[in-house]
Each structure stands twice: as structure tokens, then as C-alpha cells.
Design an enzyme around this catalytic site. Structure first.
Site, PDB file in Angstrom:
ATOM      1  N   TYR A  56       0.832  -1.202   0.000  1.00 28.12           N
ATOM      2  CA  TYR A  56       0.000   0.000   0.000  1.00 28.12           C
ATOM      3  C   TYR A  56       0.867   1.252   0.000  1.00 28.12           C
ATOM      4  O   TYR A  56       0.633   2.190  -0.772  1.00 28.12           O
ATOM      5  CB  TYR A  56      -0.918  -0.014   1.219  1.00 28.12           C
ATOM      6  CG  TYR A  56      -1.746   1.232   1.382  1.00 28.12           C
ATOM      7  CD1 TYR A  56      -2.930   1.401   0.667  1.00 28.12           C
ATOM      8  CD2 TYR A  56      -1.355   2.249   2.260  1.00 28.12           C
ATOM      9  CE1 TYR A  56      -3.693   2.553   0.820  1.00 28.12           C
ATOM     10  CE2 TYR A  56      -2.105   3.397   2.414  1.00 28.12           C
ATOM     11  CZ  TYR A  56      -3.283   3.546   1.697  1.00 28.12           C
ATOM     12  OH  TYR A  56      -4.036   4.685   1.850  1.00 28.12           O
ATOM     13  N   LYS A 105       1.106   4.318  -2.891  1.00 30.12           N
ATOM     14  CA  LYS A 105       0.802   5.722  -2.629  1.00 30.12           C
ATOM     15  C   LYS A 105       2.015   6.622  -2.855  1.00 30.12           C
ATOM     16  O   LYS A 105       1.875   7.789  -3.247  1.00 30.12           O
ATOM     17  CB  LYS A 105       0.271   5.883  -1.202  1.00 30.12           C
ATOM     18  CG  LYS A 105      -1.082   5.209  -0.972  1.00 30.12           C
ATOM     19  CD  LYS A 105      -2.152   5.705  -1.942  1.00 30.12           C
ATOM     20  CE  LYS A 105      -3.521   5.117  -1.631  1.00 30.12           C
ATOM     21  NZ  LYS A 105      -4.582   5.584  -2.548  1.00 30.12           N
TER      22      LYS A 105
END
Length: 263
Positions: A158, A162
Site C-alpha cells: 500500500y 501511494k
């Protein structure tokens, strides 16, 4: 303050629930015309109907963000319906494996979240860019996350996705800036909502042997402002970056996290 968003045509991805729904309602309340994109159109319809009940137009279009042709088709359908696109807000995304180290994360898990969180935004921006360039104006807001600003153990996939979204944001900001197009990124921290209350808080409470209320207080203690972010905080940041109030702001990472990323 009048943000000047009345009748602007806004494309929003991931509008069905949580932050996406809050952002959709916020733009509807500003008098925008909305094109709502996602794979599960039935899940989006209730939010779209809320907007319609206020007298604003909202269309729902099927779109697989991981497929470039699907994004192109949704953008084309939007321009046929409204004649232009003024604003793109990329909210849709996933969380990936939680609590796994990088060594424990499988290649498939890594690829899946990177494809959704990075490729999805790339496909939609690439689809709307020619339209906005021809108009000589446009606003693009990507919703990232503070784990893409500080990193996070146990959230490698994740966090990587990002961080990558920040690069996409900044590169497009440089390329599209000469055409009058602003490209920015809102980076929420932990946001109060269904996932926070039903998963994050109980998991911390179980692990530490404390109450849910104590777990919430522990989360809040990590932030300079000592409080949890609401969906409305993220929505307001998106409104700001989508309006001409922020006309000289581009390539920005804007944390909306109560002061976690900067600590």
C-alpha cells in the site's frame, strides 16, 4: 466563501462509500454536475440519487479503473452527456495486505494493489488530459495517503502504491501546467468510518487488551491535533484543490491527518 464550483462537471472514481461518498455529496452540494465511475454501479446509485434529489445531475457509469479502454469509454460517455470535463477526483483505491512484512507479501498481492492505486489514476488522468488541454483549464485531485509520505511497516504494498501516486501527480502537474491544469494530491491519514470502527479499532483493542474507546484515544494521541480525521475533512480539501481558490497550487501533497505525516 464562494468556491465557484456551480455547474462544474466533475468525474469522481470510487464514489459509493466512505470518503468517496462524502466527496460526492460535497461536490453535489456545491452545485456540480457529476459523473460517478466504478465497477459496481448498483452500489453507486444510492449516492447518485441523493445528489439528484437536491436538483443536481449525476450519471453513473461502469468503469474498471485497471483497464485503460474502460476508462477511455467512461470519459467519452461523460463528455457526450455534459459536453466537457472540468474536474477529475480519483478516490478509488484499495488497502492491500495488512500486517504483512515485505518478505511475507506475495508478488500477486503487491501487483494487485499497485495496479489499482497507481494504474487506475494514470488511466483516468490520461483519458481526461486531452479534453482539459483543449479547454485550456482543468483540475485533477488524486486521493493518496500519508503512508505514501512516511512509509509504514506491515503496509509495504500500500505504501509503495501511494508513493508512486505522488510521482504520477507531480509529473502530470509539470506536464499539464502549461495548459492551465492543476494536479494535486490529498493525503488522508486514518479516517473515522466503518472500517476504522469495525476493523482497525477492534484489532488494536484485542491486541493490546484495551477497550475500543481506549484504542480510539491511542490513535488520536499519535496526531498533533489529538483527533481523528473525518470524511468531511478530506472532502473539504478536495473542494479547495478543485476550485480556483487554489489556482496557484499544483504538484502538492496535502496531508489531511491531524498532523501525523509531519511528526
Amino acid at each position: 466563501m464562494d468556491l465557484g464550483l456551480e455547474n462544474k462537471v466533475v468525474v469522481i472514481t470510487g464514489p459509493a462509500k466512505g470518503m468517496g461518498a462524502a466527496i460526492t455529496r460535497a461536490f453535489g452540494a456545491e452545485g456540480c454536475q457529476l459523473s460517478l465511475l466504478g465497477r459496481d454501479t448498483q452500489a453507486i446509485e444510492p449516492v447518485a440519487e441523493e445528489v439528484r434529489e437536491t436538483g443536481r445531475e449525476a450519471i453513473v457509469l461502469p468503469c474498471d479503473l485497471t483497464d485503460a479502454a474502460s476508462c477511455d469509454a467512461a470519459v467519452e460517455a461523460t463528455t457526450k452527456a455534459f459536453g466537457r470535463i472540468d474536474i477529475l477526483v480519483n478516490v478509488a483505491g484499495g488497502s492491500g495486505p495488512i500486517g504483512k512484512t515485505g518478505a511475507q507479501t506475495t508478488p500477486d498481492e503487491f501487483d494487485e494493489i499497485v495496479t489499482l492505486n497507481m494504474n487506475g489514476c494514470f488511466h483516468t488522468i490520461r483519458a481526461v488530459a486531452p479534453i482539459m488541454m483543449e479547454q485550456g483549464a482543468g483540475k485533477i485531485v488524486n486521493v493518496g495517503g500519508t503512508f505514501g509520505m512516511r512509509g509504514r511497516a506491515g503496509r509495504l504494498a500500500y505504501s509503495a502504491s501511494k508513493w508512486g501516486l505522488r510521482g504520477i501527480t507531480k509529473s502530470f502537474a509539470l506536464e499539464l501546467g502549461p495548459h492551465g491544469i492543476n494536479v494535486n494530491c490529498v493525503a488522508p491519514g486514518m479516517v473515522d468510518g466503518e472500517r476504522f470502527r469495525s476493523k482497525v479499532v477492534p484489532e488494536m483493542a484485542r491486541r493490546l487488551g484495551i477497550s475500543d474507546e481506549q484504542a480510539i484515544e491511542r490513535h488520536a494521541a499519535d496526531y498533533a491535533l489529538k483527533r481523528i480525521t473525518f470524511d468531511s475533512d478530506v472532502a473539504n480539501a478536495c473542494l479547495f484543490l478543485a476550485s480556483d481558490v487554489s489556482r496557484q497550487v499544483t504538484g502538492l501533497d496535502l496531508p489531511v491527518d491531524g498532523g501525523w505525516a509531519m511528526l
